[in-house]
Design an enzyme around this catalytic site. Structure first.
Site, PDB file in Angstrom:
ATOM      1  N   HIS A  88       0.931  -1.170   0.068  1.00 15.41           N
ATOM      2  CA  HIS A  88      -0.122  -0.126   0.134  1.00 15.41           C
ATOM      3  C   HIS A  88       0.950   1.305  -0.012  1.00 15.41           C
ATOM      4  CE1 HIS A  88      -3.077   2.876   0.875  1.00 15.41           C
ATOM      5  NE2 HIS A  88      -2.323   3.512   1.863  1.00 15.41           N
ATOM      6  N   CYS A  89       2.229   1.305   0.751  1.00 15.62           N
ATOM      7  CA  CYS A  89       2.846   2.554   0.842  1.00 15.62           C
ATOM      8  C   CYS A  89       3.504   2.811  -0.201  1.00 15.62           C
ATOM      9  CB  CYS A  89       3.575   2.375   2.111  1.00 15.62           C
ATOM     10  SG  CYS A  89       2.838   1.926   3.598  1.00 15.62           S
ATOM     11  N   LEU A  90       4.701   2.054  -0.812  1.00 17.36           N
ATOM     12  CA  LEU A  90       5.439   2.831  -1.752  1.00 17.36           C
ATOM     13  C   LEU A  90       4.834   3.252  -3.056  1.00 17.36           C
ATOM     14  CD1 LEU A  90       8.964   0.905  -1.297  1.00 17.36           C
ATOM     15  CD2 LEU A  90       8.171   3.022  -0.199  1.00 17.36           C
ATOM     16  N   ILE A 142       2.125   4.401  -3.604  1.00 12.27           N
ATOM     17  CA  ILE A 142       1.042   5.351  -3.090  1.00 12.27           C
ATOM     18  C   ILE A 142       1.456   6.676  -2.471  1.00 12.27           C
ATOM     19  CG2 ILE A 142      -1.244   5.518  -1.944  1.00 12.27           C
ATOM     20  CD1 ILE A 142      -1.781   2.708  -2.808  1.00 12.27           C
ATOM     21  N   ASP A 143       2.013   6.342  -1.261  1.00  7.72           N
ATOM     22  CA  ASP A 143       2.448   7.537  -0.377  1.00  7.72           C
ATOM     23  C   ASP A 143       3.285   8.683  -0.952  1.00  7.72           C
ATOM     24  OD1 ASP A 143       1.261   5.931   1.268  1.00  7.72           O
ATOM     25  OD2 ASP A 143       2.835   5.655   2.735  1.00  7.72           O
TER      26      ASP A 143
END
Length: 415
Positions: free
Chosen positions: A254-256, A258-259
């Site tokens: 989910h993080c890399l 998207i963030d």
């Protein structure tokens, strides 16, 4: 706890174990029914831990917002995805509207969902105030505490990972810190909401940019005929000023993926400025699955005088990282999909995923009666510990190792 996914469920269970009475609010009724039955769909929380807090009446899963009445602390851990490559805060807004109906004086609301600076102050707080008729910082407390969950990491868990905490006011910060001090070993107070929000997206931007750097380095090294993996081993012997990152088929979770987009999109939309490093890193990492497919295509043509179309390919791994079933935004899935689109006959094996999602728990590769040698090529996409690399090296006609875990050989190429 609003949202019972990879972030919300571990926090809810930990809070229940720490002595709090927890309602795990999950609008997805299928998920909610599974939790109520003691069945966890999050690998970091085993069924035994979930059943223990259910059995002690410290935790209950619910899809009924009425069960939020009378809360002392509410933590929002809902998804913040991208929609049409733009930040989507609809779940945060929905959670804010739901919570606002049940806020009572003295209550505390904390946002954990990853987002751009200003979200807590400019998006969440107005919704809470409008729906409750109360004033944030005066009648109730509001804070932000970025999640730092790393699925499958047995060394750094929720309780021993330092937890950043922030509040709208000093009083809010004190309440937020007081809660997290009961569930984590170390809390790190931030001077403001925006600093905490920016710290979270920067942590992942740092990784995103450095992974893009080594991904591009690996492409250049291949063109030059240089072993990038040995190069990185040599560079890592420097005891200062260097952090080792490794190439791969892309970035996932989910993080890399998207963030960093949350940060770059916000800066451009609010101030008209371009965060050039983020956008360049995004371009490189998003194109990495295509690069993997091209490398495999070139190898099949060069070694066997055949095209990808009609080739039998064994793809090992579908999760974005080893030791987990998390396939969100997985580059391994993209590689398999692109090979299929080119006409390849692709068999995907992942011991951590259900068969319906491309997983298989048969040993050692889950390919039924086929031997590894029956495939024209193998592409190793996720370095799960269950994969028998010795057998792979002995039986495969050709292996493209995108993770650098196998020794180079005439029939084994590393990315």
């Amino acid at each position: 706890m609003l949202g019972q996914g990879y972030v919300g469920l571990p926090l809810a269970v930990r809070a229940a174990e720490a002595g709090h009475t927890v309602i795990g609010y999950e609008p997805d009724r299928t998920r909610c029914e599974a939790l109520a039955a003691g069945s966890s769909y999050v690998e970091d929380i085993g069924d035994d831990r979930l059943q223990a807090v259910l059995g002690s009446d410290a935790y209950d899963a619910s899809s009924d917002p009425q069960d939020l009445k009378g809360f002392d602390v509410a933590v929002i851990t809902v998804p913040t995805p991208l929609t049409d490559r733009a930040p989507d805060l609809s779940c945060v807004r929905d959670a804010g509207r739901v919570l606002a109906q049940y806020i009572e004086p003295g209550a505390t609301v904390v946002l954990e969902s990853t987002t751009h600076p200003g979200t807590t102050r400019d998006v969440l707080i107005p919704l809470l105030e409008e729906g409750s008729g109360l004033v944030a910082g005066l009648d109730f407390h509001v804070g932000f505490s970025p999640e730092r969950i790393d699925p499958g990491n047995a060394d750094w868990r929720l309780e021993n990972t330092p937890k950043i905490v922030a509040g709208l006011t000093e009083g809010c910060l004190a309440r937020v810190k007081e809660f997290y001090d009961t569930v984590t070993d170390v809390t790190v107070p931030a001077s403001g909401l925006e600093e905490a929000e920016l710290a979270k997206v920067f942590e992942n931007t740092y990784r995103h940019v450095n992974i893009a750097l080594v991904n591009e380095l690996s492409r250049m090294a291949h063109t030059l005929g240089v072993d990038v993996w040995h190069t990185l081993e040599l560079a890592a012997t420097k005891p200062f000023g260097f952090t080792r990152f490794l190439p791969g088929p892309g970035v996932g979770g989910h993080c890399l993926p998207i963030d960093p987009v949350y940060l770059s999109h916000h800066v451009k939309a609010r101030h008209g400025q371009t965060f050039r490093l983020i956008e360049l890193a995004q371009d490189i990492n998003e194109s990495q699955p295509d690069y993997v497919v091209r490398r495999l295509q070139d190898a099949l043509s060069r070694r066997f005088r055949r095209s990808v179309h009609g080739a039998r390919v064994l793809a090992l791994g579908a999760a974005y990282k080893p030791g987990t079933s998390d396939a969100r935004q997985s580059p391994a899935v993209e590689v398999a999909d692109r090979l299929r689109a080119m006409g390849a006959d692709v068999t995907v094996v992942d011991p951590h995923l259900p068969v319906s999602d491309g997983g298989c728990r048969d040993i050692p590769f889950g390919v039924g009666t086929d031997t590894v040698g029956a495939f024209d090529a193998v592409v190793l996409l996720t370095a799960h510990g269950e994969f028998d690399l010795g057998r792979l090296a002995a039986e495969a006609a050709y292996v493209l190792d995108t993770r650098g875990v196998m020794a180079a050989a005439p029939h084994i190429e590393r990315l």
